[in-house]
Scaffold this motif. Structure first.
Motif, mmCIF file in Angstrom:
data_model
loop_
_atom_site.group_PDB
_atom_site.id
_atom_site.type_symbol
_atom_site.label_atom_id
_atom_site.label_comp_id
_atom_site.label_asym_id
_atom_site.label_seq_id
_atom_site.Cartn_x
_atom_site.Cartn_y
_atom_site.Cartn_z
ATOM 1 N N ALA A 1 0.821 -1.216 0.000
ATOM 2 C CA ALA A 1 0.000 0.000 0.000
ATOM 3 C C ALA A 1 0.853 1.265 0.000
ATOM 4 C CB ALA A 1 -0.942 -0.006 1.200
ATOM 5 N N GLN A 2 2.064 1.191 0.516
ATOM 6 C CA GLN A 2 2.952 2.351 0.507
ATOM 7 C C GLN A 2 3.426 2.688 -0.900
ATOM 8 O OE1 GLN A 2 6.075 1.365 3.232
ATOM 9 N NE2 GLN A 2 4.775 1.592 5.027
ATOM 10 N N ARG A 3 3.333 1.720 -1.806
ATOM 11 C CA ARG A 3 3.814 1.915 -3.175
ATOM 12 C C ARG A 3 2.690 2.144 -4.176
ATOM 13 N NH1 ARG A 3 6.860 -3.321 -3.935
ATOM 14 N NH2 ARG A 3 7.209 -2.520 -6.020
ATOM 15 N N CYS A 4 1.451 2.161 -3.711
ATOM 16 C CA CYS A 4 0.328 2.439 -4.598
ATOM 17 C C CYS A 4 -0.663 3.338 -3.860
ATOM 18 C CB CYS A 4 -0.329 1.149 -5.083
ATOM 19 S SG CYS A 4 -0.922 0.051 -3.815
ATOM 20 N N MET A 5 -1.744 3.703 -4.528
ATOM 21 C CA MET A 5 -2.718 4.593 -3.914
ATOM 22 C C MET A 5 -4.015 3.830 -3.657
ATOM 23 S SD MET A 5 -4.320 8.184 -5.240
ATOM 24 C CE MET A 5 -2.790 9.055 -4.985
ATOM 25 N N PHE A 6 -4.515 3.932 -2.428
ATOM 26 C CA PHE A 6 -5.803 3.341 -2.083
ATOM 27 C C PHE A 6 -6.858 4.434 -2.106
ATOM 28 C CE2 PHE A 6 -9.089 2.615 1.111
ATOM 29 C CZ PHE A 6 -9.669 1.468 0.586
ATOM 30 N N LEU A 7 -7.964 4.156 -2.790
ATOM 31 C CA LEU A 7 -9.084 5.088 -2.870
ATOM 32 C C LEU A 7 -10.329 4.369 -2.367
ATOM 33 C CD1 LEU A 7 -8.148 6.227 -6.456
ATOM 34 C CD2 LEU A 7 -7.830 7.584 -4.394
ATOM 35 N N GLY A 8 -10.774 4.719 -1.167
ATOM 36 C CA GLY A 8 -11.929 4.068 -0.567
ATOM 37 C C GLY A 8 -13.220 4.822 -0.807
ATOM 38 N N ASN A 9 -14.327 4.188 -0.455
ATOM 39 C CA ASN A 9 -15.674 4.744 -0.631
ATOM 40 C C ASN A 9 -15.998 5.024 -2.091
ATOM 41 O OD1 ASN A 9 -16.565 4.722 2.056
ATOM 42 N ND2 ASN A 9 -15.457 6.610 2.488
ATOM 43 N N ILE A 10 -15.488 4.189 -2.989
ATOM 44 C CA ILE A 10 -15.770 4.334 -4.417
ATOM 45 C C ILE A 10 -16.443 3.055 -4.890
ATOM 46 C CG2 ILE A 10 -14.775 4.570 -6.715
ATOM 47 C CD1 ILE A 10 -12.575 6.251 -5.468
ATOM 48 N N THR A 11 -17.636 3.200 -5.422
ATOM 49 C CA THR A 11 -18.394 2.053 -5.907
ATOM 50 C C THR A 11 -18.410 2.069 -7.426
ATOM 51 O OG1 THR A 11 -19.780 2.124 -3.940
ATOM 52 C CG2 THR A 11 -20.620 0.859 -5.808
ATOM 53 N N LEU A 12 -17.910 0.989 -8.017
ATOM 54 C CA LEU A 12 -17.909 0.871 -9.467
ATOM 55 C C LEU A 12 -19.354 0.818 -9.951
ATOM 56 C CD1 LEU A 12 -16.212 0.519 -12.027
ATOM 57 C CD2 LEU A 12 -16.315 -1.937 -11.665
ATOM 58 N N GLY A 13 -19.681 1.694 -10.872
ATOM 59 C CA GLY A 13 -21.035 1.747 -11.409
ATOM 60 C C GLY A 13 -21.827 2.941 -10.921
ATOM 61 N N SER A 14 -21.562 3.394 -9.687
ATOM 62 C CA SER A 14 -22.275 4.580 -9.204
ATOM 63 C C SER A 14 -21.318 5.741 -8.929
ATOM 64 C CB SER A 14 -23.112 4.263 -7.965
ATOM 65 O OG SER A 14 -22.306 3.794 -6.920
ATOM 66 N N SER A 15 -20.199 5.484 -8.266
ATOM 67 C CA SER A 15 -19.218 6.548 -8.028
ATOM 68 C C SER A 15 -18.404 6.834 -9.286
ATOM 69 C CB SER A 15 -18.257 6.163 -6.911
ATOM 70 O OG SER A 15 -18.938 5.879 -5.723
ATOM 71 N N ILE A 16 -18.100 5.785 -10.018
ATOM 72 C CA ILE A 16 -17.329 5.892 -11.257
ATOM 73 C C ILE A 16 -17.759 4.756 -12.174
ATOM 74 C CG2 ILE A 16 -15.374 4.502 -10.439
ATOM 75 C CD1 ILE A 16 -13.553 6.556 -11.949
ATOM 76 N N SER A 17 -17.784 5.035 -13.456
ATOM 77 C CA SER A 17 -18.205 4.005 -14.409
ATOM 78 C C SER A 17 -16.994 3.251 -14.948
ATOM 79 C CB SER A 17 -18.975 4.637 -15.571
ATOM 80 O OG SER A 17 -18.094 5.389 -16.386
ATOM 81 N N LEU A 18 -17.260 2.097 -15.509
ATOM 82 C CA LEU A 18 -16.191 1.315 -16.124
ATOM 83 C C LEU A 18 -15.584 2.085 -17.294
ATOM 84 C CD1 LEU A 18 -14.578 -1.292 -16.194
ATOM 85 C CD2 LEU A 18 -16.403 -2.312 -17.569
ATOM 86 N N ALA A 19 -16.409 2.796 -18.039
ATOM 87 C CA ALA A 19 -15.906 3.598 -19.164
ATOM 88 C C ALA A 19 -14.940 4.679 -18.676
ATOM 89 C CB ALA A 19 -17.074 4.228 -19.922
ATOM 90 N N GLU A 20 -15.251 5.307 -17.547
ATOM 91 C CA GLU A 20 -14.354 6.329 -16.993
ATOM 92 C C GLU A 20 -13.030 5.714 -16.560
ATOM 93 O OE1 GLU A 20 -17.111 9.692 -14.948
ATOM 94 O OE2 GLU A 20 -17.345 7.653 -14.155
#
Length: 110
Positions: free
Chosen positions: A84-103
Motif C-alpha cells: 500500500a505504501q507503493r500504490c494509492m488506495f481510494l476508498g468509498n468508491i463504488t464501481l457503477g455509481s461513483s465511477i463508471s467502467l468507461a471512466e
C-alpha cells in the motif's frame, strides 16, 4: 490463448524502459487485489497502481473478519501495508455509481 497474447503485448508495450509508466486500477482491496498489486509493482517497475474499493478501509476481511487468535493470517496485513505504501488506495468508491467502467478505461491502461 488470448491471455497469453495480451501478456506479450503488455510486456512489450509497458516495459520498464518505456517513458510512459503503466497505469493500472485494481477494483477491490481484498487479499487478491493486494497480491495483484504486489506482482504488478515487481514486474513493471515504475508502474502506477491505484486500488479502489467500496469500503473506506483496505484489506477486506483480513482486517475485519479474521479472529484475533489467527495471528499468521493477520500478519499478511504487514505485507499488504508495504504494498500500500507503493500504490494509492481510494476508498468509498463504488464501481457503477461513483465511477463508471468507461471512466476507468479512460484513466488507466489496464
Amino acid at each position: 490463448m488470448a491471455i497469453s497474447g495480451s501478456r506479450k503485448f503488455l510486456s512489450r508495450s509497458f516495459s520498464t524502459l518505456s517513458p510512459h509508466p503503466l497505469r493500472v486500477c485494481i477494483v477491490g482491496s481484498r487479499a487478491d487485489g493486494f497480491y495483484t498489486a504486489e506482482k504488478l509493482l515487481k514486474t513493471h517497475q515504475g508502474s502506477q497502481v491505484d486500488i479502489i474499493d467500496r469500503l473506506p478501509t483496505p484489506f477486506g476481511l483480513v482486517r475485519s473478519g479474521v479472529a484475533l487468535d489467527h495471528l499468521e493470517t493477520k500478519n499478511v496485513i504487514n505485507q499488504f501495508s508495504r504494498v500500500a505504501q507503493r500504490c494509492m488506495f481510494l476508498g468509498n468508491i463504488t464501481l457503477g455509481s461513483s465511477i463508471s467502467l468507461a471512466e476507468l478505461r479512460e484513466l488507466y491502461h489496464v
